[in-house]
Design a protein around this motif. Structure first.
Motif, PDB file in Angstrom:
ATOM      1  N   PHE A 268       0.828  -1.205   0.000  1.00  0.00           N
ATOM      2  CA  PHE A 268       0.000   0.000   0.000  1.00  0.00           C
ATOM      3  C   PHE A 268       0.862   1.253   0.000  1.00  0.00           C
ATOM      4  CE2 PHE A 268      -2.412   3.338   2.244  1.00  0.00           C
ATOM      5  CZ  PHE A 268      -3.506   3.428   1.382  1.00  0.00           C
ATOM      6  N   ALA A 269       1.907   1.257   0.842  1.00  0.00           N
ATOM      7  CA  ALA A 269       2.821   2.404   0.876  1.00  0.00           C
ATOM      8  C   ALA A 269       3.547   2.543  -0.453  1.00  0.00           C
ATOM      9  CB  ALA A 269       3.824   2.246   2.018  1.00  0.00           C
ATOM     10  N   GLY A 270       3.855   1.401  -1.084  1.00  0.00           N
ATOM     11  CA  GLY A 270       4.541   1.425  -2.374  1.00  0.00           C
ATOM     12  C   GLY A 270       3.714   2.039  -3.484  1.00  0.00           C
ATOM     13  N   LEU A 271       2.375   2.029  -3.340  1.00  0.00           N
ATOM     14  CA  LEU A 271       1.529   2.680  -4.339  1.00  0.00           C
ATOM     15  C   LEU A 271       1.832   4.175  -4.404  1.00  0.00           C
ATOM     16  CD1 LEU A 271      -1.904   0.945  -3.624  1.00  0.00           C
ATOM     17  CD2 LEU A 271      -0.291   0.418  -5.455  1.00  0.00           C
ATOM     18  N   PHE A 272       2.077   4.785  -3.247  1.00  0.00           N
ATOM     19  CA  PHE A 272       2.444   6.200  -3.204  1.00  0.00           C
ATOM     20  C   PHE A 272       3.902   6.383  -3.629  1.00  0.00           C
ATOM     21  CE2 PHE A 272      -0.979   5.507  -0.185  1.00  0.00           C
ATOM     22  CZ  PHE A 272      -1.879   6.505  -0.531  1.00  0.00           C
ATOM     23  N   ASN A 273       4.737   5.401  -3.284  1.00  0.00           N
ATOM     24  CA  ASN A 273       6.143   5.442  -3.646  1.00  0.00           C
ATOM     25  C   ASN A 273       6.316   5.593  -5.153  1.00  0.00           C
ATOM     26  OD1 ASN A 273       8.701   4.287  -4.611  1.00  0.00           O
ATOM     27  ND2 ASN A 273       9.087   3.754  -2.489  1.00  0.00           N
ATOM     28  N   GLY A 274       5.553   4.817  -5.917  1.00  0.00           N
ATOM     29  CA  GLY A 274       5.687   4.865  -7.370  1.00  0.00           C
ATOM     30  C   GLY A 274       5.422   6.250  -7.925  1.00  0.00           C
ATOM     31  N   TRP A 275       4.370   6.894  -7.425  1.00  0.00           N
ATOM     32  CA  TRP A 275       4.009   8.216  -7.916  1.00  0.00           C
ATOM     33  C   TRP A 275       4.996   9.279  -7.434  1.00  0.00           C
ATOM     34  CZ3 TRP A 275       1.026  10.306 -11.489  1.00  0.00           C
ATOM     35  CH2 TRP A 275       0.744  11.670 -11.419  1.00  0.00           C
ATOM     36  N   ILE A 276       5.283   9.271  -6.110  1.00  0.00           N
ATOM     37  CA  ILE A 276       6.185  10.272  -5.539  1.00  0.00           C
ATOM     38  C   ILE A 276       7.595  10.102  -6.095  1.00  0.00           C
ATOM     39  CG2 ILE A 276       7.263  11.068  -3.400  1.00  0.00           C
ATOM     40  CD1 ILE A 276       4.670  10.209  -1.956  1.00  0.00           C
ATOM     41  N   GLY A 277       8.053   8.848  -6.168  1.00  0.00           N
ATOM     42  CA  GLY A 277       9.395   8.598  -6.690  1.00  0.00           C
ATOM     43  C   GLY A 277       9.537   9.016  -8.143  1.00  0.00           C
ATOM     44  N   GLY A 278       8.510   8.766  -8.945  1.00  0.00           N
ATOM     45  CA  GLY A 278       8.550   9.177 -10.350  1.00  0.00           C
ATOM     46  C   GLY A 278       8.612  10.685 -10.495  1.00  0.00           C
ATOM     47  N   LYS A 279       7.789  11.389  -9.697  1.00  0.00           N
ATOM     48  CA  LYS A 279       7.809  12.846  -9.714  1.00  0.00           C
ATOM     49  C   LYS A 279       9.178  13.375  -9.287  1.00  0.00           C
ATOM     50  CE  LYS A 279       3.598  14.564 -10.632  1.00  0.00           C
ATOM     51  NZ  LYS A 279       3.355  15.661 -11.606  1.00  0.00           N
ATOM     52  N   ALA A 280       9.743  12.763  -8.231  1.00  0.00           N
ATOM     53  CA  ALA A 280      11.024  13.228  -7.692  1.00  0.00           C
ATOM     54  C   ALA A 280      12.144  13.070  -8.706  1.00  0.00           C
ATOM     55  CB  ALA A 280      11.352  12.475  -6.407  1.00  0.00           C
ATOM     56  N   ILE A 281      12.199  11.910  -9.382  1.00  0.00           N
ATOM     57  CA  ILE A 281      13.305  11.680 -10.313  1.00  0.00           C
ATOM     58  C   ILE A 281      13.147  12.504 -11.575  1.00  0.00           C
ATOM     59  CG2 ILE A 281      12.393   9.724 -11.641  1.00  0.00           C
ATOM     60  CD1 ILE A 281      15.953  10.111 -10.150  1.00  0.00           C
ATOM     61  N   ASP A 282      11.913  12.885 -11.931  1.00  0.00           N
ATOM     62  CA  ASP A 282      11.727  13.802 -13.056  1.00  0.00           C
ATOM     63  C   ASP A 282      12.233  15.200 -12.696  1.00  0.00           C
ATOM     64  OD1 ASP A 282      10.742  12.217 -15.089  1.00  0.00           O
ATOM     65  OD2 ASP A 282       8.644  12.455 -14.502  1.00  0.00           O
ATOM     66  N   ARG A 283      12.004  15.607 -11.457  1.00  0.00           N
ATOM     67  CA  ARG A 283      12.409  16.955 -11.039  1.00  0.00           C
ATOM     68  C   ARG A 283      13.876  17.015 -10.646  1.00  0.00           C
ATOM     69  NH1 ARG A 283       8.975  21.017  -7.101  1.00  0.00           N
ATOM     70  NH2 ARG A 283      10.418  22.784  -7.256  1.00  0.00           N
ATOM     71  N   TRP A 284      14.366  15.980  -9.967  1.00  0.00           N
ATOM     72  CA  TRP A 284      15.768  15.941  -9.540  1.00  0.00           C
ATOM     73  C   TRP A 284      16.401  14.648 -10.052  1.00  0.00           C
ATOM     74  CZ3 TRP A 284      12.024  16.704  -5.458  1.00  0.00           C
ATOM     75  CH2 TRP A 284      11.840  18.059  -5.116  1.00  0.00           C
ATOM     76  N   PRO A 285      16.747  14.584 -11.326  1.00  0.00           N
ATOM     77  CA  PRO A 285      17.291  13.349 -11.910  1.00  0.00           C
ATOM     78  C   PRO A 285      18.737  13.110 -11.490  1.00  0.00           C
ATOM     79  CG  PRO A 285      17.275  15.096 -13.546  1.00  0.00           C
ATOM     80  CD  PRO A 285      16.622  15.657 -12.323  1.00  0.00           C
ATOM     81  N   SER A 286      18.917  12.726 -10.233  1.00  0.00           N
ATOM     82  CA  SER A 286      20.255  12.608  -9.655  1.00  0.00           C
ATOM     83  C   SER A 286      20.369  11.363  -8.786  1.00  0.00           C
ATOM     84  CB  SER A 286      20.555  13.857  -8.815  1.00  0.00           C
ATOM     85  OG  SER A 286      21.691  13.665  -8.000  1.00  0.00           O
ATOM     86  N   GLY A 287      21.611  10.870  -8.670  1.00  0.00           N
ATOM     87  CA  GLY A 287      21.865   9.768  -7.758  1.00  0.00           C
ATOM     88  C   GLY A 287      21.594  10.129  -6.317  1.00  0.00           C
ATOM     89  N   HIS A 288      21.653  11.408  -5.987  1.00  0.00           N
ATOM     90  CA  HIS A 288      21.363  11.833  -4.617  1.00  0.00           C
ATOM     91  C   HIS A 288      19.892  11.574  -4.263  1.00  0.00           C
ATOM     92  CE1 HIS A 288      24.995  14.656  -5.082  1.00  0.00           C
ATOM     93  NE2 HIS A 288      25.337  13.663  -4.283  1.00  0.00           N
ATOM     94  N   THR A 289      19.008  11.733  -5.242  1.00  0.00           N
ATOM     95  CA  THR A 289      17.587  11.439  -5.012  1.00  0.00           C
ATOM     96  C   THR A 289      17.409   9.959  -4.699  1.00  0.00           C
ATOM     97  OG1 THR A 289      17.070  13.162  -6.639  1.00  0.00           O
ATOM     98  CG2 THR A 289      15.276  11.705  -5.973  1.00  0.00           C
ATOM     99  N   LEU A 290      18.097   9.124  -5.466  1.00  0.00           N
ATOM    100  CA  LEU A 290      18.063   7.677  -5.234  1.00  0.00           C
ATOM    101  C   LEU A 290      18.655   7.327  -3.877  1.00  0.00           C
ATOM    102  CD1 LEU A 290      17.722   4.723  -6.129  1.00  0.00           C
ATOM    103  CD2 LEU A 290      19.845   4.968  -7.440  1.00  0.00           C
ATOM    104  N   ALA A 291      19.772   7.959  -3.521  1.00  0.00           N
ATOM    105  CA  ALA A 291      20.443   7.665  -2.255  1.00  0.00           C
ATOM    106  C   ALA A 291      19.558   7.996  -1.055  1.00  0.00           C
ATOM    107  CB  ALA A 291      21.755   8.446  -2.166  1.00  0.00           C
TER     108      ALA A 291
END
Length: 412
Positions: A268-291
């Motif tokens: 259930f938490a991962g459902l939000f993860n997919g959306w938030i994570g996708g938005k984050a990597i589009d805005r900050w396409p960096s390894g720091h976002t992943l870290a």
């Protein structure tokens, strides 16, 4: 070049397929482990080996896919169509396993087919999406895996409870049928696009040279090596956690319904993860976002060390929210941004091979720790791998920053 928005029929059906590719075919095994042990027998260490067998199949699939795509660049949709259909049928077949070896063979086949499907479904779906929205689209697709975890947890009273010895068999049959339906749905919405001509740059690129350049591109320390290493160690860490978490909860006497709800909380938490994570990597396409996500995930999996069910449950939810779907979708999006179009499928396949190698090592290491120190420390050992993955992701972010600074005078 893709023209569709992130949310469209192609990404929707791709997400349905990822329910099967990730949630049902691979991660459901950890959920069903207590029920499988009661019927087939064996220790958790031995049954963990079947998790390794599954990811050996996954590794073989990723290694075979890259040369297969290079050899038949126009047949990607055909290969995907057959792979997804057979994957659903294989899930159904595995439900009828009666002994250790038989189930191992099914797990190997499922791993091999899911490797093909992971890369091909992502590659085909991303072709339909506008470049600026591919991070969000990747998140929407990967959240299908979270939905699979969520649904699998709801099966818990019928797959963990000793009164339902055959529950895991019925669950796998239902999952396989859903997989066949999803395969037909994805084929329907991509059929027209599948008949389109592949861009000429693919045809003009010499295949032998492309293969060499792909490995050089990914394994160069000045380019993407740290990202690939992060993906490798994440594969080791997360699979230990997902393989042994439910057996640990059962060993602590947690009722099957509650154990299933903790598992579902990850999904259930991962459902939000997919959306938030996708938005984050589009805005900050960096390894720091992943870290950042991997670091929080390290804290989450460490919750089992407290021996407190509340902290364990909160930790599991944190894993689902920030570091279950995030690393694969961010790695996918970062590669899509920074590798040439014609090399993307091959690059993703090789990156997935490193990911699979980590998943092979994970159950072996986790099984050894479980046998020697118990399930609690076995689950907690995943935090070590997650922390290493976070460190390499941070180094990749630093490498990206250096390249940006170096290129500033040129852009000026």
């Amino acid at each position: 070049m893709g023209t569709k928005s992130a949310f469209n029929r192609v990404t929707l059906w791709a997400s349905f397929l990822f329910v099967v590719i990730l949630g049902f075919s691979r991660l459901s095994y950890g959920m069903f482990l207590p029920g499988i042990q009661r019927v087939i027998g064996g220790s958790y260490g031995q049954l963990g080996i079947l998790g390794t067998v599954n990811f050996i199949g996954y590794l073989v699939g990723t290694l075979c896919l890259s040369p297969l795509i290079s050899r038949f660049p126009d047949r990607k949709h055909v290969i995907n169509r057959m792979t997804c259909l057979v994957l659903g049928l294989t899930l159904i077949g595995s439900a009828f396993s009666n002994h250790f070896t038989q189930l191992g063979l099914w797990r190997f086949a499922i791993g091999l087919l899911s490797a093909f499907a992971t890369v091909l479904v992502l590659s085909i779906a991303m072709e339909a999406v506008r470049p600026a929205e591919r991070g969000v689209a990747s998140g929407l697709i990967w959240l299908g895996g979270s939905a699979g975890i969520l649904v699998t947890g709801l099966f818990a009273p019928y797959t963990i409870d000793p009164s339902h010895l055959q529950g895991w068999r019925y669950a796998w049959v239902i999952m396989g049928v859903f997989g066949v339906i999803a395969a037909f749905g994805f084929e329907f919405v991509t059929r027209k696009r599948g008949s389109e001509k592949i861009p000429s740059q693919t045809e003009l690129k010499p295949r032998g040279k492309e293969s060499v350049n792909v490995y050089r591109l990914l394994l160069d320390p000045k380019k993407h090596m740290f990202l690939i290493l992060s993906y490798f160690f994440f594969g080791s860490g997360y699979i230990i956690y997902f393989t042994y978490l439910i057996p640990y909860l059962v060993s602590k006497g947690i009722p099957s319904l509650n154990a299933g709800l903790i598992w579902s909380a990850i999904g259930f938490a991962g459902l939000f993860n997919g959306w938030i994570g996708g938005k984050a990597i589009d805005r900050w396409p960096s390894g720091h976002t992943l870290a950042t996500g991997l670091t929080l995930g390290t804290i989450g999996v460490s919750g089992v060390i407290t021996n407190n069910m509340m902290f364990t449950a909160l930790g599991a939810t944190m894993v689902g929210l920030v570091s279950f779907i995030t690393p694969p979708l961010m790695t996918t999006a970062l590669l899509r941004r920074h590798v040439p179009y014609h090399a993307y499928a091959a690059c993703l396949s090789i990156a997935t091979a490193f990911f699979a190698s980590g998943q092979i090592i994970g159950p072996i290491v986790g099984g050894l720790v479980v046998e020697r120190y118990g399930l609690q420390f076995g689950v907690a050992s995943s935090a070590i791998f997650m922390a290493i993955a976070a460190a390499f992701a941070g180094l990749y972010g630093q490498q990206q920053r250096k390249l940006e600074i170096r290129d500033l005078p040129l852009s000026g």
